[in-house]
Design a protein around this motif. Structure first.
Motif, PDB file in Angstrom:
ATOM      1  N   ARG A 126       3.751   4.521  -1.383  1.00 25.56           N
ATOM      2  CA  ARG A 126       5.209   4.380  -1.295  1.00 25.56           C
ATOM      3  C   ARG A 126       5.582   4.140   0.155  1.00 25.56           C
ATOM      4  O   ARG A 126       4.995   4.705   1.076  1.00 25.56           O
ATOM      5  N   LEU A 127       6.601   3.331   0.356  1.00 30.47           N
ATOM      6  CA  LEU A 127       7.099   3.052   1.698  1.00 30.47           C
ATOM      7  C   LEU A 127       7.878   4.264   2.208  1.00 30.47           C
ATOM      8  O   LEU A 127       8.753   4.780   1.508  1.00 30.47           O
ATOM      9  N   VAL A 128       7.524   4.745   3.393  1.00 27.97           N
ATOM     10  CA  VAL A 128       8.225   5.870   4.006  1.00 27.97           C
ATOM     11  C   VAL A 128       8.517   5.531   5.463  1.00 27.97           C
ATOM     12  O   VAL A 128       7.870   4.671   6.050  1.00 27.97           O
ATOM     13  N   ARG A 129       9.519   6.218   6.023  1.00 26.42           N
ATOM     14  CA  ARG A 129       9.842   6.041   7.436  1.00 26.42           C
ATOM     15  C   ARG A 129       9.265   7.224   8.206  1.00 26.42           C
ATOM     16  O   ARG A 129       9.608   8.365   7.951  1.00 26.42           O
TER      17      ARG A 129
ATOM     18  N   LYS B 228      11.734   7.420  17.561  1.00 21.51           N
ATOM     19  CA  LYS B 228      11.562   6.088  17.008  1.00 21.51           C
ATOM     20  C   LYS B 228      11.062   6.251  15.584  1.00 21.51           C
ATOM     21  O   LYS B 228      10.198   7.080  15.316  1.00 21.51           O
ATOM     22  N   ARG B 229      11.647   5.479  14.675  1.00 17.57           N
ATOM     23  CA  ARG B 229      11.208   5.498  13.283  1.00 17.57           C
ATOM     24  C   ARG B 229      10.497   4.192  12.983  1.00 17.57           C
ATOM     25  O   ARG B 229      10.905   3.128  13.450  1.00 17.57           O
ATOM     26  N   SER B 230       9.449   4.296  12.207  1.00 14.40           N
ATOM     27  CA  SER B 230       8.705   3.104  11.806  1.00 14.40           C
ATOM     28  C   SER B 230       8.321   3.233  10.337  1.00 14.40           C
ATOM     29  O   SER B 230       8.250   4.341   9.793  1.00 14.40           O
ATOM     30  N   ASN B 231       8.079   2.102   9.716  1.00 16.66           N
ATOM     31  CA  ASN B 231       7.703   2.087   8.304  1.00 16.66           C
ATOM     32  C   ASN B 231       6.204   2.308   8.160  1.00 16.66           C
ATOM     33  O   ASN B 231       5.406   1.849   8.969  1.00 16.66           O
ATOM     34  N   ASP B 232       5.843   3.039   7.098  1.00 20.01           N
ATOM     35  CA  ASP B 232       4.449   3.324   6.785  1.00 20.01           C
ATOM     36  C   ASP B 232       4.363   3.527   5.276  1.00 20.01           C
ATOM     37  O   ASP B 232       5.383   3.488   4.586  1.00 20.01           O
ATOM     38  N   THR B 233       3.174   3.733   4.765  1.00 20.99           N
ATOM     39  CA  THR B 233       3.031   4.023   3.342  1.00 20.99           C
ATOM     40  C   THR B 233       2.400   5.397   3.170  1.00 20.99           C
ATOM     41  O   THR B 233       1.562   5.820   3.965  1.00 20.99           O
ATOM     42  N   LYS B 234       2.862   6.084   2.139  1.00 23.61           N
ATOM     43  CA  LYS B 234       2.326   7.403   1.779  1.00 23.61           C
ATOM     44  C   LYS B 234       2.260   7.438   0.267  1.00 23.61           C
ATOM     45  O   LYS B 234       3.286   7.248  -0.401  1.00 23.61           O
ATOM     46  N   ASN B 235       1.061   7.645  -0.280  1.00 20.40           N
ATOM     47  CA  ASN B 235       0.866   7.631  -1.733  1.00 20.40           C
ATOM     48  C   ASN B 235       1.399   6.335  -2.342  1.00 20.40           C
ATOM     49  O   ASN B 235       2.112   6.345  -3.333  1.00 20.40           O
TER      50      ASN B 235
END
Length: 159
Positions: free
Chosen positions: A99-102, A90-97
């Motif tokens: 920036r939006l990442v999956r 399952k992929r979900s959206n998150d933020t890293k630095n």
């Protein structure tokens, strides 16, 4: 011919460590494909590698996963699409630095299929491991790392 030229041994490609590594890699890939054809119909060898890596590295984004499995992001994305359609990740959206990442995580059904396949491959894995002692495996890994580090001094490669 100078004295230096007389003592200089020319190494041909088929006598080089690079050739041995590449040939061994091709044999390993052929063995993996053969084993998957005999033992597994649920997923491909590449999907298995991704599923196993995702299970070990929870919460990785696609870019980090691609680096870890030594594939480009587009190829990794196609494998993830396939695994997601099968319900194994399952992929979900998150933020890293900022920036939006999956983020990629394994699902319970992905854990089940990974465990089943790992058990199916266990006898083959054990047979292959009997070829080398633990010490031999440590030496092999250290030697390969040494080769990789030497080559990385010459070649700038982004992995």
């Amino acid at each position: 011919m100078t004295t230096k030229e007389k003592h200089l041994k020319i190494m041909h490609y088929t006598d080089s460590p690079s050739y041995e590594l590449e040939l061994t890699s091709k044999y390993c890939k052929a063995l993996l494909i053969k084993l998957f054809n005999q033992v597994c119909s649920e997923i491909t060898p590449e999907e298995f590698a991704v599923l196993d890596t995702v299970s070990c590295h929870k919460g990785f984004c696609q870019r980090d996963l691609a680096k870890l499995i030594l594939r480009d992001r587009a190829n990794t994305g196609r494998v993830l699409d396939s695994l997601e359609k099968k319900g194994f990740i399952k992929r979900s959206n998150d933020t890293k630095n900022n920036r939006l990442v999956r983020i990629v995580n394994i699902t319970p059904s992905g854990e089940v299929v990974l465990k089943e396949l790992t058990l199916r491959f266990q006898p083959i894995h054990e047979k292959m491991c009997k070829i080398f002692s633990e010490e031999d495996l440590l030496i092999l890994r250290a030697s390969l790392k040494k080769v990789r580090e030497a080559i990385s001094q010459i070649v700038d490669m982004q992995i």
